[in-house]
Design a protein around this motif. Structure first.
Motif, PDB file in Angstrom:
ATOM      1  N   GLY A 178       2.815  -3.607 -13.779  1.00 25.12           N
ATOM      2  CA  GLY A 178       2.917  -4.143 -12.410  1.00 25.12           C
ATOM      3  C   GLY A 178       4.092  -3.656 -11.583  1.00 25.12           C
ATOM      4  O   GLY A 178       5.065  -2.994 -12.157  1.00 25.12           O
ATOM      5  N   CYS A 179       4.147  -3.848 -10.204  1.00 26.32           N
ATOM      6  CA  CYS A 179       5.125  -3.237  -9.302  1.00 26.32           C
ATOM      7  C   CYS A 179       6.000  -4.333  -9.180  1.00 26.32           C
ATOM      8  O   CYS A 179       5.779  -5.537  -8.901  1.00 26.32           O
ATOM      9  CB  CYS A 179       4.405  -3.096  -8.072  1.00 26.32           C
ATOM     10  SG  CYS A 179       5.684  -2.611  -6.789  1.00 26.32           S
ATOM     11  N   PRO A 180       7.339  -4.215  -9.530  1.00 30.84           N
ATOM     12  CA  PRO A 180       8.399  -5.247  -9.482  1.00 30.84           C
ATOM     13  C   PRO A 180       8.815  -5.404  -7.966  1.00 30.84           C
ATOM     14  O   PRO A 180       9.433  -6.432  -7.766  1.00 30.84           O
ATOM     15  CB  PRO A 180       9.699  -4.631 -10.298  1.00 30.84           C
ATOM     16  CG  PRO A 180       9.462  -3.150 -10.383  1.00 30.84           C
ATOM     17  CD  PRO A 180       7.783  -2.856 -10.137  1.00 30.84           C
ATOM     18  N   PHE A 181       8.046  -4.723  -6.969  1.00 34.26           N
ATOM     19  CA  PHE A 181       8.999  -4.948  -5.894  1.00 34.26           C
ATOM     20  C   PHE A 181       7.782  -5.651  -4.936  1.00 34.26           C
ATOM     21  O   PHE A 181       8.047  -6.428  -4.052  1.00 34.26           O
ATOM     22  CB  PHE A 181       9.071  -3.417  -4.913  1.00 34.26           C
ATOM     23  CG  PHE A 181       9.929  -2.591  -5.800  1.00 34.26           C
ATOM     24  CD1 PHE A 181      11.345  -3.328  -6.078  1.00 34.26           C
ATOM     25  CD2 PHE A 181       9.617  -1.479  -6.276  1.00 34.26           C
ATOM     26  CE1 PHE A 181      12.253  -2.445  -6.707  1.00 34.26           C
ATOM     27  CE2 PHE A 181      10.645  -0.693  -6.914  1.00 34.26           C
ATOM     28  CZ  PHE A 181      11.802  -1.201  -7.443  1.00 34.26           C
ATOM     29  N   CYS A 182       6.464  -5.641  -5.082  1.00 32.59           N
ATOM     30  CA  CYS A 182       5.615  -6.210  -4.226  1.00 32.59           C
ATOM     31  C   CYS A 182       4.717  -7.074  -5.199  1.00 32.59           C
ATOM     32  O   CYS A 182       4.005  -8.065  -4.757  1.00 32.59           O
ATOM     33  CB  CYS A 182       4.663  -5.353  -3.423  1.00 32.59           C
ATOM     34  SG  CYS A 182       3.459  -4.251  -4.496  1.00 32.59           S
ATOM     35  N   GLU A 183       4.785  -6.895  -6.433  1.00 35.73           N
ATOM     36  CA  GLU A 183       4.135  -7.647  -7.373  1.00 35.73           C
ATOM     37  C   GLU A 183       2.713  -7.690  -7.091  1.00 35.73           C
ATOM     38  O   GLU A 183       2.095  -8.868  -7.381  1.00 35.73           O
ATOM     39  CB  GLU A 183       4.826  -9.249  -7.432  1.00 35.73           C
ATOM     40  CG  GLU A 183       6.014  -9.229  -7.797  1.00 35.73           C
ATOM     41  CD  GLU A 183       6.618 -10.603  -8.038  1.00 35.73           C
ATOM     42  OE1 GLU A 183       7.007 -11.074  -9.105  1.00 35.73           O
ATOM     43  OE2 GLU A 183       6.858 -11.080  -6.776  1.00 35.73           O
ATOM     44  N   THR A 184       2.142  -6.675  -6.678  1.00 36.91           N
ATOM     45  CA  THR A 184       0.681  -6.722  -6.307  1.00 36.91           C
ATOM     46  C   THR A 184      -0.112  -6.225  -7.804  1.00 36.91           C
ATOM     47  O   THR A 184       0.556  -6.169  -8.695  1.00 36.91           O
ATOM     48  CB  THR A 184       0.126  -5.757  -5.320  1.00 36.91           C
ATOM     49  OG1 THR A 184       0.654  -4.564  -5.683  1.00 36.91           O
ATOM     50  CG2 THR A 184       0.651  -6.187  -3.957  1.00 36.91           C
ATOM     51  N   ASP A 185      -1.174  -6.138  -7.446  1.00 34.19           N
ATOM     52  CA  ASP A 185      -2.261  -5.838  -8.538  1.00 34.19           C
ATOM     53  C   ASP A 185      -1.946  -4.723  -9.255  1.00 34.19           C
ATOM     54  O   ASP A 185      -1.387  -3.443  -9.016  1.00 34.19           O
ATOM     55  CB  ASP A 185      -3.665  -5.861  -7.868  1.00 34.19           C
ATOM     56  CG  ASP A 185      -4.382  -4.252  -7.980  1.00 34.19           C
ATOM     57  OD1 ASP A 185      -4.063  -3.528  -8.495  1.00 34.19           O
ATOM     58  OD2 ASP A 185      -5.282  -4.499  -7.306  1.00 34.19           O
TER      59      ASP A 185
ATOM     60  N   HIS B 261       5.372   4.783  -9.415  1.00 29.33           N
ATOM     61  CA  HIS B 261       5.367   4.432  -8.052  1.00 29.33           C
ATOM     62  C   HIS B 261       4.290   3.483  -7.714  1.00 29.33           C
ATOM     63  O   HIS B 261       3.225   3.535  -8.446  1.00 29.33           O
ATOM     64  CB  HIS B 261       5.785   5.336  -6.897  1.00 29.33           C
ATOM     65  CG  HIS B 261       4.659   6.428  -6.924  1.00 29.33           C
ATOM     66  ND1 HIS B 261       3.517   6.462  -6.137  1.00 29.33           N
ATOM     67  CD2 HIS B 261       4.410   7.498  -7.844  1.00 29.33           C
ATOM     68  CE1 HIS B 261       2.633   7.490  -6.575  1.00 29.33           C
ATOM     69  NE2 HIS B 261       3.402   8.240  -7.408  1.00 29.33           N
ATOM     70  N   CYS B 262       4.535   2.513  -6.556  1.00 30.56           N
ATOM     71  CA  CYS B 262       3.448   1.731  -6.491  1.00 30.56           C
ATOM     72  C   CYS B 262       2.376   2.078  -5.201  1.00 30.56           C
ATOM     73  O   CYS B 262       3.223   2.476  -4.058  1.00 30.56           O
ATOM     74  CB  CYS B 262       4.138   0.287  -6.107  1.00 30.56           C
ATOM     75  SG  CYS B 262       2.898  -0.905  -5.322  1.00 30.56           S
ATOM     76  N   GLU B 263       1.226   2.128  -5.213  1.00 27.24           N
ATOM     77  CA  GLU B 263       0.600   2.624  -4.080  1.00 27.24           C
ATOM     78  C   GLU B 263       0.195   1.774  -3.021  1.00 27.24           C
ATOM     79  O   GLU B 263      -0.256   2.002  -1.998  1.00 27.24           O
ATOM     80  CB  GLU B 263      -0.913   3.296  -4.789  1.00 27.24           C
ATOM     81  CG  GLU B 263      -0.826   4.401  -5.728  1.00 27.24           C
ATOM     82  CD  GLU B 263      -1.943   5.090  -6.221  1.00 27.24           C
ATOM     83  OE1 GLU B 263      -3.002   4.354  -6.059  1.00 27.24           O
ATOM     84  OE2 GLU B 263      -1.757   5.980  -6.671  1.00 27.24           O
ATOM     85  N   SER B 264       0.616   0.409  -3.408  1.00 23.86           N
ATOM     86  CA  SER B 264       0.530  -0.610  -2.348  1.00 23.86           C
ATOM     87  C   SER B 264       1.701  -0.774  -1.433  1.00 23.86           C
ATOM     88  O   SER B 264       1.453  -0.592  -0.205  1.00 23.86           O
ATOM     89  CB  SER B 264       0.472  -2.131  -2.967  1.00 23.86           C
ATOM     90  OG  SER B 264      -0.815  -2.081  -3.768  1.00 23.86           O
ATOM     91  N   CYS B 265       3.006  -0.686  -2.072  1.00 22.07           N
ATOM     92  CA  CYS B 265       4.090  -0.873  -1.309  1.00 22.07           C
ATOM     93  C   CYS B 265       5.118   0.415  -1.002  1.00 22.07           C
ATOM     94  O   CYS B 265       5.908   0.450  -0.322  1.00 22.07           O
ATOM     95  CB  CYS B 265       5.064  -1.997  -1.673  1.00 22.07           C
ATOM     96  SG  CYS B 265       5.836  -1.670  -3.256  1.00 22.07           S
ATOM     97  N   GLY B 266       4.601   1.428  -1.781  1.00 24.49           N
ATOM     98  CA  GLY B 266       5.224   2.634  -1.594  1.00 24.49           C
ATOM     99  C   GLY B 266       6.449   2.757  -2.424  1.00 24.49           C
ATOM    100  O   GLY B 266       7.510   3.654  -2.291  1.00 24.49           O
TER     101      GLY B 266
HETATM  102 ZN   LIG Z   1       4.384  -2.406  -4.953  1.00 25.31          ZN
END
Ligand SMILES: [Zn+2]
Ligand SMILES: [Zn+2]
Length: 276
Positions: free
Chosen positions: A196-203, A222-227
């Protein structure tokens, strides 16, 4: 890997390494005051509700002695004879804070987010004061590690101080492989879901990873949702060096070049600087 060998291999880290060593030496000369270990039963309800330990009125950890240690560290650094920007800023900070009544309490409150203290060089105060406070808190953090049920926290912020993680660490081997988040302020490490992404908590399917050829123990997730990205130490035994954040400044540069955003908390004010 020793810090010396690491810095020999990454000579552009030398100024940060020297600064960090200077502060650590000064901090090692400060008497460590006793921290009262909270009664964990008193804190249980707040823990389950997601209230970090230091923000819990029921746990009532008194940070004032840690604030005293921070003030002592500042005084020690300010009384040195070294010149340069760091020394000048430290002296200016110390002079200003010396005028403050109840300075130890004010520093402790400042670290937990109180904005009424407006020191010159707040980033410098945060870095120095957390260095001292983490030493003060070590027995509390160790006791908390022993008591805490990791499965019951699972949150993206530090269970001790409430900060967002500075870095992550992968430990163990499958099927018991775990991902820990690492607090750059108080030094706590806690368990978080593997993907999981700890910044945006998305999928959790949208996490990608960049490996660094020359640094097999480090990578950038890195998270592809929030960058947002999180530097990750894949290994064990070298935590002090490899989770120190400054020792992997070059990974922040690589991430920055890829258009990723540093959403992780930092005690170092990273500026995108030209490549070494
Ligand atoms: Zn994220
Ligand atoms: Zn923390």
């Amino acid at each position: 890997m020793t810090p010396d060998r690491w810095v020999d291999a990454h000579s552009y880290l030398r100024p940060l390494a020297d600064l960090s060593a200077q502060v650590d030496r000064a901090a090692a000369g400060i008497d460590v005051l006793d921290a009262r270990i909270p009664d964990w039963d008193d804190y249980g309800a707040d823990f389950r509700a997601g209230v970090p330990l230091l923000q819990s009125a029921d746990a009532a950890v008194d940070l004032e002695p840690g604030g005293r240690m921070a003030a002592a560290l500042l005084e020690r650094l300010a009384s040195g004879t070294s010149s340069g920007l760091f020394a000048a800023e430290t002296r200016a900070l110390e002079t200003e804070l010396r005028r403050e009544p109840h300075v130890s309490r004010r520093i402790a409150d400042f670290l937990l987010g109180d904005e009424t203290l407006a020191p010159p060089f707040p980033g410098l105060l945060r870095y120095l004061a957390w260095t001292a406070m983490a030493r003060f808190l070590r027995p509390v953090v160790n006791g908390f590690d022993g008591w805490r049920d990791e499965e019951r926290w699972g949150r993206r912020y530090c269970p001790t101080c409430g900060s967002l993680p500075a870095m992550a660490q992968l430990v163990g081997v499958d099927p018991g492989r775990r991902r820990l988040l690492s607090c750059g302020c108080c030094g706590t490490r806690w368990q978080f879901q593997r993907t999981g992404c700890p910044f945006c908590e998305t999928d959790s399917q949208r996490l990608a990873s960049v490996s660094i050829e020359e640094e097999p123990g480090l990578r950038i997730d890195h998270c592809e949702s929030c960058g947002g990205y999180l530097k990750t130490y894949d290994g064990e035994g070298n935590e002090t060096l490899l989770l120190s954040d400054w020792s992997s400044l070059h990974l922040d540069l690589i991430a920055h070049d890829r258009g990723l955003k540093r959403l992780a908390a930092s005690l170092y004010e990273f500026e995108p600087v030209p490549h070494p």
